[in-house]
Motif scaffolding. Structure first.
Motif, PDB file in Angstrom:
ATOM      1  N   UNK A 278       0.842  -1.205   0.000  1.00 22.21           N
ATOM      2  CA  UNK A 278       0.000   0.000   0.000  1.00 22.21           C
ATOM      3  C   UNK A 278       0.873   1.250   0.000  1.00 22.21           C
ATOM      4  N   UNK A 279       1.966   1.230   0.764  1.00 22.93           N
ATOM      5  CA  UNK A 279       2.869   2.390   0.839  1.00 22.93           C
ATOM      6  C   UNK A 279       3.356   2.772  -0.549  1.00 22.93           C
ATOM      7  N   UNK A 280       3.721   1.775  -1.352  1.00 27.17           N
ATOM      8  CA  UNK A 280       4.167   2.045  -2.714  1.00 27.17           C
ATOM      9  C   UNK A 280       3.036   2.566  -3.593  1.00 27.17           C
ATOM     10  N   UNK A 281       1.844   2.048  -3.378  1.00 27.37           N
ATOM     11  CA  UNK A 281       0.695   2.443  -4.203  1.00 27.37           C
ATOM     12  C   UNK A 281       0.284   3.889  -3.965  1.00 27.37           C
ATOM     13  N   UNK A 282       0.385   4.358  -2.709  1.00 27.94           N
ATOM     14  CA  UNK A 282      -0.059   5.718  -2.398  1.00 27.94           C
ATOM     15  C   UNK A 282       1.106   6.695  -2.270  1.00 27.94           C
ATOM     16  N   UNK A 283       2.332   6.196  -2.486  1.00 32.47           N
ATOM     17  CA  UNK A 283       3.498   7.071  -2.459  1.00 32.47           C
ATOM     18  C   UNK A 283       3.873   7.556  -1.076  1.00 32.47           C
ATOM     19  N   UNK A 284       3.713   6.695  -0.062  1.00 33.04           N
ATOM     20  CA  UNK A 284       4.031   7.077   1.317  1.00 33.04           C
ATOM     21  C   UNK A 284       5.195   6.237   1.838  1.00 33.04           C
ATOM     22  N   UNK A 285       5.902   6.777   2.820  1.00 32.09           N
ATOM     23  CA  UNK A 285       6.972   6.016   3.465  1.00 32.09           C
ATOM     24  C   UNK A 285       6.339   4.851   4.230  1.00 32.09           C
ATOM     25  N   UNK A 286       6.945   3.651   4.183  1.00 31.20           N
ATOM     26  CA  UNK A 286       6.361   2.490   4.876  1.00 31.20           C
ATOM     27  C   UNK A 286       6.070   2.732   6.351  1.00 31.20           C
ATOM     28  N   UNK A 287       6.967   3.464   7.054  1.00 25.00           N
ATOM     29  CA  UNK A 287       6.746   3.758   8.479  1.00 25.00           C
ATOM     30  C   UNK A 287       5.483   4.598   8.668  1.00 25.00           C
ATOM     31  N   UNK A 288       5.329   5.630   7.828  1.00 29.04           N
ATOM     32  CA  UNK A 288       4.160   6.516   7.919  1.00 29.04           C
ATOM     33  C   UNK A 288       2.891   5.752   7.565  1.00 29.04           C
ATOM     34  N   UNK A 289       2.984   4.894   6.554  1.00 29.51           N
ATOM     35  CA  UNK A 289       1.830   4.102   6.120  1.00 29.51           C
ATOM     36  C   UNK A 289       1.392   3.125   7.214  1.00 29.51           C
ATOM     37  N   UNK A 290       2.374   2.496   7.870  1.00 25.27           N
ATOM     38  CA  UNK A 290       2.063   1.564   8.957  1.00 25.27           C
ATOM     39  C   UNK A 290       1.386   2.289  10.110  1.00 25.27           C
ATOM     40  N   UNK A 291       1.862   3.500  10.409  1.00 25.23           N
ATOM     41  CA  UNK A 291       1.248   4.300  11.470  1.00 25.23           C
ATOM     42  C   UNK A 291      -0.207   4.621  11.121  1.00 25.23           C
ATOM     43  N   UNK A 292      -0.459   4.989   9.867  1.00 25.62           N
ATOM     44  CA  UNK A 292      -1.825   5.282   9.432  1.00 25.62           C
ATOM     45  C   UNK A 292      -2.711   4.042   9.530  1.00 25.62           C
ATOM     46  N   UNK A 293      -2.145   2.876   9.204  1.00 34.79           N
ATOM     47  CA  UNK A 293      -2.889   1.614   9.303  1.00 34.79           C
ATOM     48  C   UNK A 293      -3.316   1.350  10.747  1.00 34.79           C
ATOM     49  N   UNK A 294      -2.392   1.565  11.690  1.00 33.82           N
ATOM     50  CA  UNK A 294      -2.704   1.350  13.105  1.00 33.82           C
ATOM     51  C   UNK A 294      -3.738   2.360  13.598  1.00 33.82           C
ATOM     52  N   UNK A 295      -3.600   3.605  13.162  1.00 31.66           N
ATOM     53  CA  UNK A 295      -4.544   4.642  13.577  1.00 31.66           C
ATOM     54  C   UNK A 295      -5.943   4.366  13.032  1.00 31.66           C
ATOM     55  N   UNK A 296      -6.020   3.863  11.815  1.00 34.44           N
ATOM     56  CA  UNK A 296      -7.316   3.651  11.164  1.00 34.44           C
ATOM     57  C   UNK A 296      -8.121   2.525  11.799  1.00 34.44           C
ATOM     58  N   UNK A 297      -7.481   1.677  12.587  1.00 34.26           N
ATOM     59  CA  UNK A 297      -8.193   0.571  13.217  1.00 34.26           C
ATOM     60  C   UNK A 297      -9.320   1.052  14.126  1.00 34.26           C
ATOM     61  N   UNK A 298      -9.179   2.239  14.692  1.00 32.15           N
ATOM     62  CA  UNK A 298     -10.184   2.757  15.627  1.00 32.15           C
ATOM     63  C   UNK A 298     -11.406   3.318  14.916  1.00 32.15           C
ATOM     64  N   UNK A 299     -11.374   3.379  13.595  1.00 29.82           N
ATOM     65  CA  UNK A 299     -12.448   4.010  12.829  1.00 29.82           C
ATOM     66  C   UNK A 299     -13.031   3.054  11.799  1.00 29.82           C
ATOM     67  N   UNK A 300     -14.301   3.269  11.494  1.00 31.82           N
ATOM     68  CA  UNK A 300     -14.914   2.582  10.365  1.00 31.82           C
ATOM     69  C   UNK A 300     -14.702   3.449   9.121  1.00 31.82           C
ATOM     70  N   UNK A 301     -14.955   2.865   7.956  1.00 27.28           N
ATOM     71  CA  UNK A 301     -14.844   3.640   6.720  1.00 27.28           C
ATOM     72  C   UNK A 301     -15.799   4.831   6.741  1.00 27.28           C
ATOM     73  N   UNK A 302     -17.001   4.612   7.262  1.00 25.48           N
ATOM     74  CA  UNK A 302     -17.994   5.686   7.318  1.00 25.48           C
ATOM     75  C   UNK A 302     -17.514   6.833   8.214  1.00 25.48           C
ATOM     76  N   UNK A 303     -16.881   6.489   9.346  1.00 21.26           N
ATOM     77  CA  UNK A 303     -16.375   7.526  10.242  1.00 21.26           C
ATOM     78  C   UNK A 303     -15.277   8.348   9.579  1.00 21.26           C
ATOM     79  N   UNK A 304     -14.362   7.677   8.877  1.00 21.04           N
ATOM     80  CA  UNK A 304     -13.283   8.390   8.203  1.00 21.04           C
ATOM     81  C   UNK A 304     -13.820   9.288   7.094  1.00 21.04           C
ATOM     82  N   UNK A 305     -14.805   8.799   6.349  1.00 23.57           N
ATOM     83  CA  UNK A 305     -15.411   9.617   5.291  1.00 23.57           C
ATOM     84  C   UNK A 305     -16.115  10.831   5.894  1.00 23.57           C
ATOM     85  N   UNK A 306     -16.803  10.624   7.026  1.00 25.71           N
ATOM     86  CA  UNK A 306     -17.482  11.736   7.701  1.00 25.71           C
ATOM     87  C   UNK A 306     -16.482  12.766   8.211  1.00 25.71           C
ATOM     88  N   UNK A 307     -15.349  12.287   8.725  1.00 26.14           N
ATOM     89  CA  UNK A 307     -14.315  13.207   9.193  1.00 26.14           C
ATOM     90  C   UNK A 307     -13.761  14.046   8.052  1.00 26.14           C
TER      91      UNK A 307
END
Length: 353
Positions: A278-307
């Motif tokens: 995914x990091x390569x697909x979205x052009x992000x550093x693997x460390x930053x991408x992994x952090x985003x993955x961990x952060x996103x666990x607390x949210x549903x897709x609907x919550x992220x879209x609403x935010x």
């Protein structure tokens, strides 16, 4: 990486010490820890039989001559060869090295010496005859940058070694501030352990108080607190950043960028893609991408879209003059807990101060 390091340390501590070692990689802290263990086991407090050489200053034939010399009133000698670029594609300029003498030594090392070659490069040149020979005759171990989970484990053990205790959240915060550079982490760990005594636990507040950091790292931690829904901490950091002349609109943009990344990572991960991919697909550093993955666990897709919709609406209101920029960010921060199903955060005078 840590597995190989632990296996190597365990064998040395058990007395299984070989005549030849070749260590290479960028993680010099771990490399030096192994060297210190060898010194402790072979030549404790014995300066006569522990010799250090540098390939930029000493020809390798002189090193071989020392390795072939009998130890002085002891059983073994330890020879440490710094910056042994002879095993890489790098060419030295200061001294002439007779590789034939080294080849002969590698074929038949002295039984009373242990020679450790330290190569401060990520790769060896395996095409070279001397490197091929070393890989056959020596114990070759790579020391590369630790992965984040390995780094957490290393931090905890370093704190324990100093008779301290540290919380998992404090470890995460320290990595946010410093990254996974062990040399920088070692400095910060020393500072944290000196500040706290053995009865105290190093927590996030202690790390916030003492850890050296840049304004960019402060912003990174602020974003992390926001998306984790820890509003009181986020608001305190927000006012700290305002005092450092950071523009509220810039901070709102960075929150938006992080939430967008969280949404992308969550979408792709649900389709079965690995974080590294995914990091390569979205052009992000693997460390930053992994952090985003961990952060996103607390949210549903609907919550992220609403935010994202809420952030876009707030950005429009600020830019159209309907609300002040500081007030706009404050309003978003206070409403954010609703997306996590938490009670709204109330901003008191103590927080604002």
């Amino acid at each position: 990486m840590l597995k190989h390091y632990r296996e190597l340390m365990s064998s040395i501590q058990n007395g299984d010490i070989l005549p030849l070692y070749l260590f290479y990689g960028s993680e010099q802290v771990l490399m030096q820890e192994v060297v210190e263990e060898l010194i402790k086991r072979l030549v404790p407090a014995d300066s006569f039989n522990c010799l250090r050489f540098h390939c930029d200053e000493t020809p390798i034939q002189a090193v071989v001559q020392e390795a072939d010399s009998m130890p002085f009133m002891a059983e073994r000698r330890l020879i440490i060869v710094e910056n042994a670029f002879l095993f890489t594609g790098t060419k030295g300029t200061r001294v002439e090295h007779d590789l034939t003498s080294l080849e002969k030594y590698l074929e038949q090392p002295a039984p009373f010496s242990t020679v450790v070659f330290l190569v401060y490069a990520d790769k060896l040149d395996e095409r070279k005859k001397i490197t091929k020979l070393a890989m056959k005759r020596a114990k070759v171990v790579s020391f590369h940058t630790l992965k984040e989970h390995e780094c957490r484990d290393w931090i905890e053990k370093q704190v324990k070694k100093r008779r301290g205790r540290i919380t998992p959240d404090a470890i995460n915060r320290l990595i946010l501030y410093v990254g996974t550079n062990l040399q920088l982490l070692q400095t910060e760990i020393d500072k944290l352990c000196l500040y706290t005594d053995e009865s105290e636990v190093i927590d996030e507040d202690v790390v916030d108080l003492l850890a050296a950091r840049t304004i960019e790292q402060d912003i990174f931690v602020f974003i992390d607190e926001v998306v984790r829904g820890r509003m009181e901490r986020a608001i305190r950091l927000f006012y700290d950043l305002l005092k450092q002349k950071e523009a509220p609109v810039k901070l709102l943009f960075m929150i938006t960028r992080q939430v967008r990344m969280m949404l992308q990572v969550k979408l792709y991960s649900q389709r079965g893609f690995a974080v590294q991919h995914i990091a390569g697909m979205i052009g992000a550093h693997p460390f930053v991408c992994k952090r985003a993955y961990e952060q996103a666990r607390s949210y549903s897709l609907q919550q992220l879209e609403s935010m994202l919709c809420e952030l876009a609406e707030m950005d429009y209101k600020i830019k159209s003059g309907q609300i002040g920029d500081t007030e706009g960010v404050e309003t978003f921060l206070l409403r954010l807990p609703q997306f996590l199903g938490s009670p709204p955060c109330h901003m008191g005078g103590a927080i604002r101060g």
